[in-house]
Design a protein around this motif. Sequence first.
Motif, mmCIF file in Angstrom:
data_model
loop_
_atom_site.group_PDB
_atom_site.id
_atom_site.type_symbol
_atom_site.label_atom_id
_atom_site.label_comp_id
_atom_site.label_asym_id
_atom_site.label_seq_id
_atom_site.Cartn_x
_atom_site.Cartn_y
_atom_site.Cartn_z
ATOM 1 N N SER A 47 0.846 -1.189 0.000
ATOM 2 C CA SER A 47 0.000 0.000 0.000
ATOM 3 C C SER A 47 0.883 1.241 0.000
ATOM 4 C CB SER A 47 -0.890 -0.014 1.247
ATOM 5 O OG SER A 47 -1.675 1.148 1.289
ATOM 6 N N THR A 48 0.553 2.183 -0.870
ATOM 7 C CA THR A 48 1.315 3.418 -0.974
ATOM 8 C C THR A 48 0.412 4.537 -1.479
ATOM 9 O OG1 THR A 48 3.206 4.527 -2.026
ATOM 10 C CG2 THR A 48 2.121 2.805 -3.304
ATOM 11 N N GLU A 49 0.717 5.733 -1.089
ATOM 12 C CA GLU A 49 0.007 6.905 -1.620
ATOM 13 C C GLU A 49 0.620 7.343 -2.949
ATOM 14 O OE1 GLU A 49 -2.612 8.746 -0.115
ATOM 15 O OE2 GLU A 49 -2.777 7.069 1.290
ATOM 16 N N GLU A 50 1.791 6.774 -3.304
ATOM 17 C CA GLU A 50 2.551 7.243 -4.468
ATOM 18 C C GLU A 50 2.903 6.094 -5.423
ATOM 19 O OE1 GLU A 50 5.761 9.818 -3.349
ATOM 20 O OE2 GLU A 50 4.630 10.625 -1.680
ATOM 21 N N VAL A 51 1.887 5.501 -6.020
ATOM 22 C CA VAL A 51 2.077 4.389 -6.942
ATOM 23 C C VAL A 51 3.030 4.784 -8.076
ATOM 24 C CG1 VAL A 51 0.926 2.907 -8.642
ATOM 25 C CG2 VAL A 51 -0.130 3.297 -6.402
ATOM 26 N N ASP A 52 2.795 5.926 -8.700
ATOM 27 C CA ASP A 52 3.604 6.355 -9.848
ATOM 28 C C ASP A 52 5.069 6.548 -9.455
ATOM 29 O OD1 ASP A 52 0.720 7.121 -10.253
ATOM 30 O OD2 ASP A 52 1.482 7.581 -12.239
ATOM 31 N N ARG A 53 5.305 7.144 -8.326
ATOM 32 C CA ARG A 53 6.673 7.383 -7.856
ATOM 33 C C ARG A 53 7.390 6.055 -7.571
ATOM 34 N NH1 ARG A 53 8.565 10.410 -2.477
ATOM 35 N NH2 ARG A 53 10.777 10.434 -2.921
ATOM 36 N N CYS A 54 6.686 5.104 -6.970
ATOM 37 C CA CYS A 54 7.276 3.787 -6.714
ATOM 38 C C CYS A 54 7.692 3.124 -8.018
ATOM 39 C CB CYS A 54 6.291 2.900 -5.960
ATOM 40 S SG CYS A 54 6.014 3.387 -4.249
ATOM 41 N N VAL A 55 6.831 3.187 -9.036
ATOM 42 C CA VAL A 55 7.143 2.582 -10.326
ATOM 43 C C VAL A 55 8.363 3.241 -10.946
ATOM 44 C CG1 VAL A 55 6.301 2.291 -12.699
ATOM 45 C CG2 VAL A 55 4.828 1.707 -10.760
ATOM 46 N N GLU A 56 8.460 4.552 -10.857
ATOM 47 C CA GLU A 56 9.615 5.249 -11.423
ATOM 48 C C GLU A 56 10.910 4.830 -10.728
ATOM 49 O OE1 GLU A 56 9.741 6.717 -14.308
ATOM 50 O OE2 GLU A 56 7.625 6.171 -14.382
ATOM 51 N N SER A 76 -16.058 -5.261 -6.559
ATOM 52 C CA SER A 76 -16.382 -5.988 -5.331
ATOM 53 C C SER A 76 -17.598 -5.359 -4.672
ATOM 54 C CB SER A 76 -15.182 -5.932 -4.377
ATOM 55 O OG SER A 76 -14.868 -4.587 -4.061
ATOM 56 N N GLN A 77 -18.013 -5.930 -3.573
ATOM 57 C CA GLN A 77 -19.088 -5.351 -2.763
ATOM 58 C C GLN A 77 -18.526 -5.003 -1.399
ATOM 59 O OE1 GLN A 77 -21.966 -4.427 -3.937
ATOM 60 N NE2 GLN A 77 -21.308 -5.237 -5.908
ATOM 61 N N PRO A 78 -18.285 -3.738 -1.046
ATOM 62 C CA PRO A 78 -18.526 -2.577 -1.903
ATOM 63 C C PRO A 78 -17.431 -2.411 -2.956
ATOM 64 C CG PRO A 78 -17.572 -1.870 0.173
ATOM 65 C CD PRO A 78 -17.771 -3.360 0.279
ATOM 66 N N PRO A 79 -17.726 -1.654 -4.047
ATOM 67 C CA PRO A 79 -16.725 -1.399 -5.084
ATOM 68 C C PRO A 79 -15.490 -0.719 -4.486
ATOM 69 C CG PRO A 79 -18.887 -0.744 -5.840
ATOM 70 C CD PRO A 79 -19.017 -1.052 -4.376
ATOM 71 N N LEU A 80 -14.321 -0.979 -5.089
ATOM 72 C CA LEU A 80 -13.070 -0.449 -4.569
ATOM 73 C C LEU A 80 -12.300 0.275 -5.669
ATOM 74 C CD1 LEU A 80 -10.879 -0.195 -2.379
ATOM 75 C CD2 LEU A 80 -10.057 -2.436 -3.098
ATOM 76 N N PRO A 81 -12.380 1.620 -5.700
ATOM 77 C CA PRO A 81 -11.551 2.363 -6.647
ATOM 78 C C PRO A 81 -10.107 2.388 -6.134
ATOM 79 C CG PRO A 81 -12.988 3.866 -5.431
ATOM 80 C CD PRO A 81 -13.285 2.476 -4.948
ATOM 81 N N ALA A 82 -9.165 2.182 -7.048
ATOM 82 C CA ALA A 82 -7.762 2.115 -6.650
ATOM 83 C C ALA A 82 -6.869 2.519 -7.814
ATOM 84 C CB ALA A 82 -7.412 0.703 -6.209
ATOM 85 N N ARG A 83 -5.627 2.836 -7.491
ATOM 86 C CA ARG A 83 -4.571 3.018 -8.493
ATOM 87 C C ARG A 83 -3.571 1.900 -8.225
ATOM 88 N NH1 ARG A 83 -3.396 6.213 -12.464
ATOM 89 N NH2 ARG A 83 -1.253 6.754 -13.029
ATOM 90 N N ILE A 84 -3.230 1.147 -9.267
ATOM 91 C CA ILE A 84 -2.350 0.000 -9.098
ATOM 92 C C ILE A 84 -1.267 -0.009 -10.173
ATOM 93 C CG2 ILE A 84 -4.150 -1.415 -8.034
ATOM 94 C CD1 ILE A 84 -4.322 -2.958 -10.695
#
Length: 101
Positions: A47-56, A76-84
């Motif tokens: 889990s991270t707040e900075e997905v893009d930075r981790c990838v870089e 899912s129930q409930p739906p889960l918006p995420a950046r991965i």
Amino acid sequence: MPMLRSWGEEGTESYGMMFDTGSGVIEVFAEAKEQLLQGAIRHFALSTEEVDRCVEKVRAAGYKITMEPNDIVIGSQPPLPARIAFVIGPVGEEIEFFCEK
């Protein structure tokens, strides 16, 4: 462990659940497309707040990016918006960077 959400239908390849561990989440896929070795872990997520930075940082270190950062909604129930994003680590492990939105 309390179940946080689930998706798909039992008996299908896309059936799964997320459980609250208290300080993290375990995601369980109930059906595998292929036979896995005993003890095999398909991937782990950080889990991270900075997905893009981790990838870089992974890219700069010379490791393979298998999925660029992407916004999704897990049905899912409930739906889960995420950046991965997914990368391959130094010993071949698959790592997911995950930010719940």
